[in-house]
Design an enzyme around this catalytic site. Structure first.
Site, PDB file in Angstrom:
ATOM      1  N   ARG A  88      36.283  -6.264 -28.903  1.00 11.29           N
ATOM      2  CA  ARG A  88      36.350  -5.495 -28.461  1.00 11.29           C
ATOM      3  C   ARG A  88      37.946  -4.746 -27.970  1.00 11.29           C
ATOM      4  NH1 ARG A  88      35.082   0.404 -29.480  1.00 11.29           N
ATOM      5  NH2 ARG A  88      35.557   1.688 -28.139  1.00 11.29           N
ATOM      6  N   GLN A 102      44.731  -7.292 -17.894  1.00  9.54           N
ATOM      7  CA  GLN A 102      44.841  -8.330 -16.553  1.00  9.54           C
ATOM      8  C   GLN A 102      43.537  -7.521 -15.625  1.00  9.54           C
ATOM      9  OE1 GLN A 102      47.930  -7.508 -13.170  1.00  9.54           O
ATOM     10  NE2 GLN A 102      47.976 -10.211 -13.479  1.00  9.54           N
ATOM     11  N   GLU A 112       1.035  -1.749  -0.019  1.00  7.69           N
ATOM     12  CA  GLU A 112      -0.215   0.202  -0.209  1.00  7.69           C
ATOM     13  C   GLU A 112       0.705   1.420  -0.366  1.00  7.69           C
ATOM     14  OE1 GLU A 112      -3.822  -2.478   2.355  1.00  7.69           O
ATOM     15  OE2 GLU A 112      -2.277  -1.234   3.467  1.00  7.69           O
ATOM     16  N   GLN A 152      31.184  -1.245 -16.631  1.00  9.85           N
ATOM     17  CA  GLN A 152      31.527  -0.802 -16.829  1.00  9.85           C
ATOM     18  C   GLN A 152      32.799  -1.219 -18.253  1.00  9.85           C
ATOM     19  OE1 GLN A 152      33.263   2.174 -14.636  1.00  9.85           O
ATOM     20  NE2 GLN A 152      34.967   1.781 -15.704  1.00  9.85           N
ATOM     21  N   GLY A 211      32.353   3.069 -22.504  1.00  5.84           N
ATOM     22  CA  GLY A 211      30.912   4.217 -23.017  1.00  5.84           C
ATOM     23  C   GLY A 211      29.792   3.127 -23.887  1.00  5.84           C
ATOM     24  N   GLN A 240       8.011 -19.752  -1.397  1.00  5.94           N
ATOM     25  CA  GLN A 240       7.890 -19.585  -3.412  1.00  5.94           C
ATOM     26  C   GLN A 240       8.639 -18.614  -3.834  1.00  5.94           C
ATOM     27  OE1 GLN A 240       6.618 -22.816  -5.076  1.00  5.94           O
ATOM     28  NE2 GLN A 240       5.434 -21.816  -6.754  1.00  5.94           N
ATOM     29  N   GLU A 241       8.395 -17.614  -3.397  1.00  5.34           N
ATOM     30  CA  GLU A 241       8.089 -15.922  -3.933  1.00  5.34           C
ATOM     31  C   GLU A 241       9.696 -15.217  -4.287  1.00  5.34           C
ATOM     32  OE1 GLU A 241       6.135 -11.560  -4.269  1.00  5.34           O
ATOM     33  OE2 GLU A 241       5.406 -13.052  -3.106  1.00  5.34           O
ATOM     34  N   GLY A 297       5.083  -1.111   3.380  1.00  8.18           N
ATOM     35  CA  GLY A 297       5.482  -2.165   2.452  1.00  8.18           C
ATOM     36  C   GLY A 297       5.856  -3.922   2.688  1.00  8.18           C
TER      37      GLY A 297
END
Length: 381
Positions: free
Chosen positions: A270, A281, A127, A338, A342, A243-244, A131
């Protein structure tokens, strides 16, 4: 070594499901993200192929298969994208409330349509002011003759816009002491008078997953739609949250595996300073650290799933898996972004979406802070 719960049948099923998703989901996922909705037609196609609620009894349209098939479905849906979490919620969170606590009449009325995709389900716990503290929900349902009069608001509801059947946590006895003994579960159908939907919420991630506010204003729910017994709703919620939370851990683990695989492929292709980024490394160490954590997490998770399938009480371990694997997935998403440089910040690379989608896993189904509280209590602290 024998897998703790998967057999050849599960792997045959996985290949079939993956082939289905390669045709019906992968090509359209970006479009669903833009449209902020997964079409009902996809749900119906899932139902046609037997991918909705396969574990329920045959008399209600299911296949009565073991829960290992549910794990395969959730893993393969997560590989497509985290926005498909609503299917797992329908299959393995909401419908089990009906199969476990519903009357024969309720099962006959709803379950068959849940397996076909004609009915999409949701569960309404959270609600605006409540929570993880479910005992303090404010939504009330007061019996008036043959109907409960339901009043209150729910928010952050997965499948909130498209749902046809909603299990609502409410207070049938607002004065109960202790408070949790006043909680009950009511099933609200789409066209019930007094039920309306608020905003479709604009989230940071999970864009194609419809999340909404639900509003109940003197909503008249037939008393026959009470799920189980009055006052036992909190107990039912606690029984099913294991279970959830396990589902959340499975999704986080799968997402981590996907992100690592994509990142390995990227750093090998890349180049920088005349050689592949994978030859540096620092890159190797980062990849190795993530691969090791993922491998160890998978071993723990698979054994945990096997114990859950056997019906064991694994609340403590599930709480551990939920917080640890979701926390790890967030870190892995950041590391993988990372390593993409970019390009990792560009929408055309999947890592950007994964980076957005994964943080909420540490919040829903009980925050990771709540998980640690449960673990501490169960350790006798």
């Amino acid at each position: 070594m024998k897998h703790p719960y998967l057999t050849d049948d599960h792997e045959i099923f996985r290949r079939s499901l993956r082939k289905f998703l390669e045709k019906e989901a992968y090509p359209f996922y970006d479009q669903w993200e833009e449209e902020r909705m997964i079409p009902r037609s996809f749900w119906e196609k899932m139902g046609e192929q037997g991918y909705l609620c396969p574990d329920i009894d045959e008399e209600y349209g299911g296949s009565e298969v073991d829960w290992g098939f549910a794990v395969v479905i959730n893993e393969e849906l997560e590989r497509v994208g985290s926005g498909l979490v609503g299917v797992g919620l329908h299959n393995d969170i909401v419908v089990p409330y009906i199969t476990a606590y519903g009357t024969d009449e309720q099962k006959q009325k709803w379950l068959q349509k849940c397996t076909t995709g004609e009915i999409i389900t949701a569960i309404a716990m959270t609600e605006p002011g409540t929570g993880s503290d479910l005992a303090n929900i404010q939504t009330t349902a007061i019996l008036d003759g043959d109907h409960y009069i339901l009043n209150g608001q729910k928010t952050f509801i997965t499948n909130g816009i498209q749902s046809d059947l909603i299990v609502v946590a409410c207070k049938t006895d607002p004065k109960a002491n202790p408070k949790h003994k006043g909680v009950s579960l009511l099933v609200v159908e789409r066209d019930t008078p007094g039920f309306s939907r608020g905003r479709k919420l604009n989230k940071v991630g999970l864009h194609c997953q419809d999340t909404a506010e639900l509003i109940f204003e003197d909503c008249r729910v037939p008393k026959e739609n009470l799920l189980g017994e009055e006052g036992k709703g909190f107990l039912y919620l606690m029984e099913k949250l294991q279970q959830e939370r396990l589902l959340v851990a499975i999704a986080a683990q799968t997402a981590s595996e996907v992100m690592l695989k994509q990142t390995i492929e990227y750093v090998k292709s890349r180049e920088a300073f005349g050689k592949p980024v994978s030859k540096f490394q620092n890159t190797q160490f980062k990849i190795v650290e993530m691969a090791t954590e993922i491998e160890m997490s998978r071993a723990f998770l698979d054994q945990l799933i096997a114990e859950h399938i056997e019906g064991k009480d694994v609340v403590t371990k599930v709480s551990m898996a939920k917080w640890k694997l979701t926390d790890s997935a967030k870190k892995i998403a950041a590391e993988c972004m990372q390593l993409h440089g970019g390009y990792g910040y560009m929408e055309e690379y999947e890592i950007a979406r994964r980076f957005r989608d994964i943080p909420v896993a540490s919040i829903y189904a009980g925050t990771n802070e709540i998980m640690k509280t449960i673990i501490a209590k169960n350790l006798g602290l």
